[in-house]
Design a protein around this motif. Structure first.
Motif, short mmCIF file in Angstrom:
data_model
loop_
_atom_site.label_atom_id
_atom_site.label_comp_id
_atom_site.label_asym_id
_atom_site.label_seq_id
_atom_site.Cartn_x
_atom_site.Cartn_y
_atom_site.Cartn_z
N UNK A 187 0.86 -1.19 0.00
CA UNK A 187 0.00 0.00 0.00
C UNK A 187 0.89 1.24 0.00
N UNK A 188 0.91 1.97 -1.11
CA UNK A 188 1.77 3.14 -1.24
C UNK A 188 3.13 2.77 -1.78
N UNK A 189 3.82 3.76 -2.37
CA UNK A 189 5.10 3.47 -3.00
C UNK A 189 6.21 4.42 -2.59
N UNK A 190 5.94 5.38 -1.70
CA UNK A 190 6.98 6.32 -1.31
C UNK A 190 8.09 5.61 -0.55
N UNK A 191 9.32 6.02 -0.82
CA UNK A 191 10.48 5.46 -0.11
C UNK A 191 10.62 6.16 1.25
N UNK A 192 11.10 5.42 2.24
CA UNK A 192 11.25 5.97 3.58
C UNK A 192 12.30 5.19 4.35
N UNK A 193 12.84 5.82 5.37
CA UNK A 193 13.80 5.17 6.25
C UNK A 193 13.64 5.75 7.66
N UNK A 194 14.02 4.96 8.67
CA UNK A 194 14.00 5.41 10.06
C UNK A 194 15.43 5.67 10.49
N UNK A 195 15.63 6.74 11.28
CA UNK A 195 16.97 7.09 11.73
C UNK A 195 16.95 7.39 13.22
N UNK A 196 17.91 6.81 13.94
CA UNK A 196 18.06 7.10 15.37
C UNK A 196 19.19 8.08 15.63
N UNK A 197 20.01 8.33 14.60
CA UNK A 197 21.12 9.27 14.72
C UNK A 197 21.15 10.18 13.51
N UNK A 198 21.90 11.26 13.64
CA UNK A 198 22.04 12.19 12.52
C UNK A 198 22.71 11.51 11.34
N UNK A 199 23.72 10.69 11.60
CA UNK A 199 24.41 9.99 10.52
C UNK A 199 23.47 9.06 9.77
N UNK A 200 22.64 8.33 10.50
CA UNK A 200 21.67 7.44 9.85
C UNK A 200 20.68 8.25 9.02
N UNK A 201 20.28 9.41 9.55
CA UNK A 201 19.33 10.24 8.83
C UNK A 201 19.92 10.77 7.53
N UNK A 202 21.16 11.22 7.56
CA UNK A 202 21.78 11.74 6.34
C UNK A 202 22.05 10.62 5.34
N UNK A 203 22.33 9.43 5.82
CA UNK A 203 22.47 8.29 4.91
C UNK A 203 21.15 7.99 4.22
N UNK A 204 20.05 8.13 4.97
CA UNK A 204 18.72 7.94 4.37
C UNK A 204 18.44 9.01 3.33
#
Length: 724
Positions: free
Chosen positions: A125-142
């Protein structure tokens, strides 16, 4: 009957308590902080509850244990929750009390936006890409993986707090740092960020009641378009008519099944994109703020009784036809200001249902950033969405003008210093010496005659729009008005529909109105508009050869009469500051849009490289569509397809000066219109097919991307932030 109500909306939330009390229902109101409601409209009705019970951090759960002996002698018959952060705790409470309830497992998912995304992705259901991040580095990688722009939001919470549309990596880094440094949530969990693919579309919400496998769809509400980067909700109307109605219904029903819901009120926010619905958020509650009252007025039914039936296990009635359309218009200031005036006495009328101001003379008003910065609202009804919206906007304009908002020294709109498109209300009219705040809030605009120059424009670039009886007039003007109030119109067909169209234009726009249905007449009208105030872009959805010739910069009548649609490829590009990125390639065929493209990787790379280069050279900003005719082999030539090769009625922008206008003053045709999405209107970003001039130097090209599609905006910079 005894109902336990866990939290409510800050504005008019205790109306529900009064309604239940009037029906003889015993109400126990449970909250983590009663003082948080004090001073808000309707708080005096809290006294109608049989008891007010404060319990620390309700979201932490174990409420049955913590409320033992505090709910009175009568056993509760049902539990209602109006807060999106408490579904798990409330489901657990109802379960422990032996009452009808949502499954605890499903409720736990509803409390976590990333868990909702994961479950829907699992079920397709839905096709948008997404990621979860617990740190700033993980967020920027996403961010690097998904590609800019992205939406950054907390995985828990609500009210649009912490939601950012990041156009650059630096924007994303700032948003992540701010979001991840907040204290642990109400449940004690550390903050996490959800990084989502940015999408363009029409912003709507579905309001549903799910009872034992049966789903009652009460209707869709449509949001007012908000400018680029804005996440606060500015209002809208209910019910809304959608061209993607069947697809939107199927989407929310599929989501309900995927999440395993069995007994919940649901508020699901969607974007209706050119390729179908996509999810913004999915909450286990009915709509917040005063939207529940808006819905009750429109449907002629009590949403309070519906929620009671859901909580107690009684049958929920099917939705009937609406009695009217009700518009909600939020009041706010785009800059920090001080209130110097008061509420006028004559705001209410036969169709203005409710008004509220939360400020008084001497109060300081924050610049609009989140929903908490709004300072009041108007509810108005009408036979159509157009009628209701007009009445609400006019009442909002009178209220805001009466406040005499005085900007604080150095005040500017958040994130957009000097940008006239800070607030949806920027479409309001104000004279050349108008107070900056008054000029940036909804107001009633006097029409400028076709004989007089449009002096004192405020809010955005001057745009020339060619409209006809067969065009989606309301949708087009709504989308255009989301980013500029400076709009002139040439009506290119006969008298049918012109009076209604002109009335729609006169309210939010400043400019000239001309009527012309021949090639020479249209060009003469365009020259007159341009002479009075230089035009920065031309938009048309018209199929008439004369309108197309003016839009395309054609040499004259008969040069390309009735040019047929041609197949090709569109590259969607985002440009912001120094960041220019290709988002996707779309295959175009007459009457058909296919996404993703069937081109191989090499051809895609060639087209995207050329599109990015063209947008960069033209100095454009926003969301840009670059069209390449199918006959133009990838890798050959340079630049983007000229307007004469545009498919169908899509206005492929080209920076060629309009015929007979001096080159240095020529209107730049920066705006795109597309048949397929015109009625769906997009949302927050002007998807304009901005292409570098083929016969003019790149320095003449820049022009602001203006929404090309109609409807409350999101291919237009209006719904580009996805509010929570």
């Amino acid at each position: 009957m005894h109902i336990v109500l866990v939290e409510t909306t800050s504005v008019r939330g205790f109306d529900m308590v009064a309604e239940m009390a009037d029906a003889g229902v015993e109400v126990s109101f449970v909250t983590g902080n009663l003082d948080a409601y004090r001073g808000n409209p309707g708080f005096e009705l809290a006294s109608r509850a049989a008891r007010l019970v404060e319990v620390a951090n309700p979201a932490a759960g174990r409420l049955a244990e913590r409320l033992r002996g505090r709910l009175g002698p009568t056993r509760p018959d049902g539990v209602i929750c109006r807060d999106e952060v408490h579904p798990f705790a409330v489901a657990e409470l109802a379960r422990d009390l032996g009452l009808p309830h949502e499954s605890v497992a499903a409720a736990r998912i509803l409390a976590d936006k990333s868990a909702v995304r994961a479950r829907l992705t699992e079920h397709g259901v839905g096709s948008l890409r997404w990621r979860v991040a617990a740190t700033r580095a993980e967020g920027l990688a996403a961010v690097d993986e998904i590609g800019l722009p992205v939406v950054v939001k907390p995985t828990a919470g609500g009210w649009s707090v912490g939601v950012t549309v990041a156009w650059t990596r630096e924007d994303a880094a700032r948003a992540l740092a701010e979001l991840l440094r907040v204290p642990a949530g109400r449940d004690g969990a550390p903050p996490r960020a959800l990084v989502e693919e940015y999408a363009v579309g029409r912003h709507v919400s579905a309001e549903l009641l799910v009872a034992d496998g049966r789903t009652v769809l009460l209707g869709f509400a449509e949001r007012l378009p908000a400018p680029t980067g804005q996440t606060a909700e500015l209002g809208g109307h209910f019910p809304a008519r959608l061209d993607q109605d069947a697809a939107a219904r199927a989407f929310v029903l599929d989501a309900v099944r995927a999440l395993g819901l069995r007994r919940s009120a649901v508020h699901a926010e969607l974007l209706l994109t050119p390729t179908g619905p996509e999810l913004i958020e999915f909450n286990g509650r009915i709509a917040g703020h005063v939207v529940t009252r808006q819905m009750s007025y429109a449907l002629g039914r009590s949403l309070t009784r519906d929620l009671m039936a859901l909580a107690t296990g009684d049958p929920v009635e099917e939705a009937g036809p609406p009695e009217s359309v009700v518009a909600l218009h939020q009041l706010y200031s785009p800059v920090a200001a001080v209130v110097r005036g008061g509420k006028p006495a004559d705001v209410l009328g036969p169709d203005v249902i409710e008004t509220h101001l939360a400020v008084a003379p001497g109060d300081r008003v924050r610049a609009l950033r989140t929903n908490h910065d709004r300072i009041g609202y108007v509810l108005a009804r009408g036979a159509t969405a157009q009628d209701a919206a007009r009445t609400a906007a006019e009442a909002a304009g009178r209220l805001l003008a009466s406040l005499e908002l005085a900007p604080e020294v150095g005040a500017e709109a958040p994130g957009a210093a000097g940008d006239a498109g800070v607030a949806e209300g920027v479409r309001g009219a104000a004279g050349p010496a108008a107070d900056p705040v008054t000029a940036a809030v909804p107001a009633v605009s006097p029409a400028v005659s076709e004989d007089s120059p449009a002096a004192g424009f405020t809010g955005g670039e001057h745009l020339l729009v060619l409209l006809g009886a067969d065009d989606p007039v309301e949708a087009t003007l709504t989308a255009v008005g989301a980013v500029t109030s400076r709009v002139s119109v040439v009506w290119t067909s006969g008298p049918e529909g012109e009076a209604e169209a002109r009335a729609l234009w006169a309210r939010p726009c400043e400019g000239q109105w001309h009527t012309a249905d021949t090639g020479p007449g249209i060009r003469a009208a365009a020259r007159a508009v341009h002479a009075a105030e230089p035009v920065r872009g031309v938009l048309t959805l018209s199929a008439t050869p004369y309108a197309r010739q003016l839009r395309d910069g054609a040499p004259g009548p008969g040069a390309r009469p009735g040019a047929p649609p041609v197949p090709g490829h569109t590259v969607v590009v985002t440009a912001h500051r120094d960041e220019v990125r290709a988002l996707t390639v779309i295959d175009e065929e007459p009457g058909v849009r296919l996404c993703p493209t069937a081109l191989d990787a090499g051809a895609r790379a060639t087209l995207t490289e050329r599109a990015v280069r063209a947008v960069r050279e033209a100095g454009l900003d926003g969301v840009v569509r670059c069209f390449f005719p199918a006959g133009e082999a990838p890798g050959a030539g340079s630049g983007v397809a000229a307007g004469e090769d545009a498919p169908g009625e899509d206005a492929t922008a080209e920076d060629t000066p309009a015929q007979d206008a001096p080159v240095e003053e020529a209107p730049v045709e920066d705006t795109a219109a597309e048949d397929t999405a015109a009625e769906e209107a997009p949302a927050k970003d002007a998807t304009a097919e901005d292409t570098p001039a083929q016969d003019a130097p790149a320095k003449d090209a820049p022009a602001k991307d203006t929404p090309a599609q109609g409807a409350p905006a999101k291919d237009a910079p209006a719904q580009d932030s996805r509010a929570q």
